[in-house]
Design a protein around this motif. Structure first.
Motif, PDB file in Angstrom:
ATOM      1  N   ASP A  37      19.428 169.560  15.783  1.00 54.96           N
ATOM      2  CA  ASP A  37      20.711 169.923  15.189  1.00 54.96           C
ATOM      3  C   ASP A  37      21.106 171.348  15.560  1.00 54.96           C
ATOM      4  OD1 ASP A  37      20.843 167.442  14.035  1.00 54.96           O
ATOM      5  OD2 ASP A  37      20.082 168.084  12.076  1.00 54.96           O
ATOM      6  N   GLN A  57      14.643 176.451  26.440  1.00 47.00           N
ATOM      7  CA  GLN A  57      15.463 176.539  25.248  1.00 47.00           C
ATOM      8  C   GLN A  57      14.791 177.432  24.198  1.00 47.00           C
ATOM      9  OE1 GLN A  57      18.495 175.335  24.927  1.00 47.00           O
ATOM     10  NE2 GLN A  57      18.434 174.361  26.956  1.00 47.00           N
ATOM     11  N   ARG A 107      16.381 165.447  20.046  1.00 46.57           N
ATOM     12  CA  ARG A 107      17.622 166.202  19.882  1.00 46.57           C
ATOM     13  C   ARG A 107      17.497 167.066  18.630  1.00 46.57           C
ATOM     14  NH1 ARG A 107      19.293 161.230  21.878  1.00 46.57           N
ATOM     15  NH2 ARG A 107      20.601 161.331  23.754  1.00 46.57           N
ATOM     16  N   PRO A 116      23.068 171.496  19.660  1.00 46.42           N
ATOM     17  CA  PRO A 116      23.860 170.288  19.928  1.00 46.42           C
ATOM     18  C   PRO A 116      24.114 170.110  21.419  1.00 46.42           C
ATOM     19  CG  PRO A 116      25.222 172.036  18.976  1.00 46.42           C
ATOM     20  CD  PRO A 116      23.808 172.490  18.870  1.00 46.42           C
ATOM     21  N   GLY A 117      24.024 168.864  21.846  1.00 47.19           N
ATOM     22  CA  GLY A 117      24.256 168.559  23.256  1.00 47.19           C
ATOM     23  C   GLY A 117      23.045 168.720  24.141  1.00 47.19           C
ATOM     24  N   VAL A 118      21.934 169.213  23.611  1.00 46.84           N
ATOM     25  CA  VAL A 118      20.708 169.417  24.389  1.00 46.84           C
ATOM     26  C   VAL A 118      19.726 168.290  24.071  1.00 46.84           C
ATOM     27  CG1 VAL A 118      18.740 170.928  24.811  1.00 46.84           C
ATOM     28  CG2 VAL A 118      21.014 171.910  24.432  1.00 46.84           C
ATOM     29  N   THR A 119      19.204 167.646  25.096  1.00 49.82           N
ATOM     30  CA  THR A 119      18.208 166.586  24.930  1.00 49.82           C
ATOM     31  C   THR A 119      16.901 167.042  25.571  1.00 49.82           C
ATOM     32  OG1 THR A 119      19.900 164.854  24.951  1.00 49.82           O
ATOM     33  CG2 THR A 119      17.628 164.189  25.388  1.00 49.82           C
TER      34      THR A 119
END
Length: 349
Positions: free
Chosen positions: A215, A251, A213, A218-221
């Motif tokens: 910073d 990403q 993960r 956020p919310g992306v794994t």
């Protein structure tokens, strides 16, 4: 009039007394609670650590010969293509060296031609002719060396990638081999590099699965696998470095982003433990604890032994079976055997 009022008051008192007696004898209401099912999980705790996102291959580019930088054509963060010229040094000195080597080689070639004629006329010996041939070969090698150095008087991108760092500026004098640019090659993807303590490094194996993960996202794994494990600790930190190769993703990743690693060692998946939510733990003393188990509308106190805590869950050594319902919200207010009313998730207890 006074007699009628007295009887009315007496009847009212009897009515109130009857109502109070009914309330005292009513059964107590069931305590509202929420429950959760115990579930199976890894036998050992996952490893959590922080690291840095880096390109898999970082190439430090430099000039083969020292000199003054004439041009730096790229900036940090700029994407480049394979074969693109990135930097160049002043060529005056380089070209002069190439010209000197060429002139020396041409002279040595003329000397050999003249020596061949003189030897044919028996003016010089065979040894003298061989010396001339040797000088010609040496001059030819010197010319090749000068031409080779000239070809490395500019820096060309060896692969598609991104300029990570620019370590020099135009008009600076740099020594031969001193890094000028750091290029992150895109074709090998990204890795997360992190330091692991000795008690954790012995659990990690190559190809262990990992979750990442960022910073910045956020919310992306992201997912990946352990690709490198250091065989010795870093003398400065005392930690063992590992690399986690990330799976391909769309990403917008950048080298230098802070990453959080979650690694489940393969050895931990070889066995299972029973997990319950941490809210189900009522009281504890070191590894001993107590939970309430739902049993036909009643809460039954049960002693358990804790293996470890993982975030919002607790792994148990014994005491609970998988799929048993344990009380979470409201557990702190229960007595053993107390009647409970299970509330739906999401409401107020």
């Amino acid at each position: 009039m006074h007699i009628a009022s007295f009887w009315l008051m007496a009847l009212g008192a009897l009515a109130l007394s009857g109502c109070k007696g009914t309330a005292d004898t009513a059964a107590p209401a069931a305590t509202p609670v929420r429950v959760a099912a115990a579930f199976a999980g890894p036998a050992a705790p996952p490893i959590h650590t922080n690291g840095l996102l880096l390109t898999r291959d970082e190439i430090r580019l430099s000039f083969k010969m020292g000199g003054v930088i004439r041009q730096l054509a790229v900036r940090e963060g700029e994407r480049v293509r394979e074969g693109q010229k990135l930097a160049e040094i002043e060529l005056t000195e380089v070209n002069a060296q190439v010209e000197q080597a060429r002139q020396a080689h041409e002279k040595a070639t003329r000397d050999v031609d003249r020596g061949e004629r003189l030897y044919a006329d028996q003016v010089i010996s065979l040894e003298q002719l061989q010396d001339l041939r040797t000088q010609s070969a040496v001059s030819a090698a010197a010319l090749k060396s000068a031409q080779f150095n000239s070809s490395y008087s500019s820096i060309v991108a060896p692969r598609d990638g991104t300029v990570l760092r620019r370590l020099a500026e135009e008009r600076e004098l740099v020594a031969a081999g001193a890094p000028v640019l750091v290029l992150g090659a895109q074709d090998k993807g990204f890795v997360v590099r992190a330091g692991i303590a000795d008690r954790e490094i012995v659990q990690i194996k190559l190809h262990d699965a990992a979750q990442v993960r960022l910073d910045a996202l956020p919310g992306v794994t992201l997912t990946g696998k352990v690709s490198e494990i250091a065989s010795a600790a870093d003398p400065a930190s005392g930690l063992f470095n590992i690399d986690v190769q990330l799976d391909a993703t769309s990403q917008p990743l950048k080298s230098g982003l802070v990453a959080k690693l979650h690694i489940v060692p393969a050895a931990a998946l070889a066995a299972e433990r029973v997990y319950v939510p941490i809210a189900a733990i009522v009281e504890g003393n070191q590894r001993k604890a107590t939970v309430f188990v739902l049993d036909q509308g009643h809460a039954r106190r049960r002693d358990v032994e804790i293996a470890f805590i993982d975030g919002e869950s607790v792994a148990l050594l014994n005491g609970i079976d998988v799929d048993e319902q344990v009380v979470t919200d409201g557990a702190l207010y229960l007595e053993d055997g107390e009647a409970v009313a299970v509330q739906p998730a999401g409401g107020q207890t």
